[in-house]
Design an enzyme around this catalytic site. Structure first.
Site, PDB file in Angstrom:
ATOM      1  CB  SER A 121     -10.065   8.194   0.187  1.00 28.71           C
ATOM      2  OG  SER A 121      -8.802   7.979  -0.412  1.00 28.71           O
TER       3      SER A 121
ATOM      4  CD  GLU B  88      -2.892  -1.069   2.380  1.00 25.95           C
ATOM      5  OE1 GLU B  88      -3.892  -0.344   2.272  1.00 25.95           O
ATOM      6  OE2 GLU B  88      -2.627  -1.726   3.408  1.00 25.95           O
TER       7      GLU B  88
ATOM      8  CB  SER C  94      -5.230  -1.541  -0.773  1.00 31.99           C
ATOM      9  OG  SER C  94      -5.114  -0.308  -0.116  1.00 31.99           O
TER      10      SER C  94
END
Length: 326
Positions: A298, A15, A165
């Site tokens: 996000s 990530e 993720s």
């Protein structure tokens, strides 16, 4: 006097690049009338602080200070934007606690617990928080495919236990693909969790400490174009993220109640974003993220925007809450 704020980003996991994007966005929006932000890149090779021209200066790990242009900079607070290890699994939190430097995410125990999907769901189960039927495997364990499928059925999800993720996740539809999914998960972690398929509406719920109070943000509905909310769906536009979620007021109340309960039971602080599948109106938890993505796109920033909270307000509140620890 303005406080020096170190925004840590990067990390040691897959990530890394996503975390850099989050950290850069925090750096962009943090209130410069109150704080002096510094970007600190954490990687396996080095820890460095960047100046305005992106020149690198080594961080002194003995006290987390940096000699920048001949001046020794100490930080009054750390904004944690590291996804995955060492920012989301408790390592950085413990380090800063030893140095007595406040930081914006949860404490080290809560970080370690929530980063471990198996442990998180086990701790929350006695409080009535439901989850999928699961089967655990560690590296080196015998793999009894028949036993696994007898317990979880098909389709099922094979997940790296400590990864984010959607790295290390496979949706297995056929028995002959199970071993491949297991091998894929083991590339990310030496612990995996195999879960039954939950057929329902996927929602994401942000719960944060904001201006001294626990606040549940507007719920986001996840509609993936792919088989599930994988990396491509999350970061390459292959999904719809609908805020507020198209669910009934009763479902919304249930999800908010469960998300707040999990936050309170775990004595959380800072940001959290929990994922649920709604089945017949009942929330089933998948996981909790304690350093969620913080880019403009996000989910948690989208939810804050829907709640009327700007990114500057969101990030500044996190710093203020951390500074109260002094």
């Amino acid at each position: 006097m303005k406080a020096n704020i170190a925004i840590i980003m990067g990390g040691y996991s897959s990530e890394y690049h996503i975390s850099i994007l989050s950290g850069q966005n925090v750096y962009k929006h943090l209130d410069r009338t109150r704080y002096i932000p510094y970007r600190v890149i954490i990687s396996t090779e080095k820890w460095v602080c960047l100046d305005d021209q992106d020149r690198e200066y080594a961080v002194d790990r003995s006290d987390f200070s940096v000699l920048l242009n001949g001046e020794r900079i100490a930080f009054q607070c750390v904004f944690n934007a590291v996804h995955g290890t060492p920012g989301e699994d408790g390592l950085m939190q413990a380090y800063f606690e030893l140095l007595n430097i406040p930081q914006t995410s949860c404490d080290y125990y809560q970080a370690a617990l929530t980063f471990n999907k198996r442990d998180l769901l086990s701790v929350l189960k006695p409080y009535g928080i439901k989850s999928a039927v699961s089967y655990y495997l560690n590296s080196g364990d015998p793999i009894h495919e028949d036993k696994i499928l007898e317990k979880v059925g098909l389709p099922c999800f094979v997940k790296a236990n400590r990864a984010g993720s959607s790295f290390g996740i496979t949706k297995v539809k056929k028995a002959e693909d199970l071993r491949m999914g297991i091998e894929h998960a083991f590339k990310e972690d030496d612990q995996i969790i195999i879960e039954s398929f939950l057929d329902g509406t996927e929602v994401s719920v942000g719960v944060i400490t904001y201006r001294g109070e626990t606040r549940v943000l507007p719920i986001t509905e996840i509609v993936s174009e792919n088989d599930f909310f994988d990396y491509e769906a999350k970061y390459q536009g292959k999904s719809q993220e609908i805020t507020p979620a198209r669910i009934s007021s009763e479902e919304r109340s249930r999800v908010e109640e469960v998300a707040r309960l999990a936050y309170d039971v775990l004595h959380m602080k800072g940001y959290s974003r929990s994922e649920f599948i709604l089945i017949d109106g009942i929330p089933h938890m998948l996981e909790m993220n304690t350093t969620p993505g913080l880019t403009e796109q996000s989910i948690l920033p989208q939810q804050a925007k829907a709640a009327g909270i700007t990114l500057t307000e969101l990030f500044s509140s996190a710093v203020e809450e951390a500074l109260k620890q002094i």
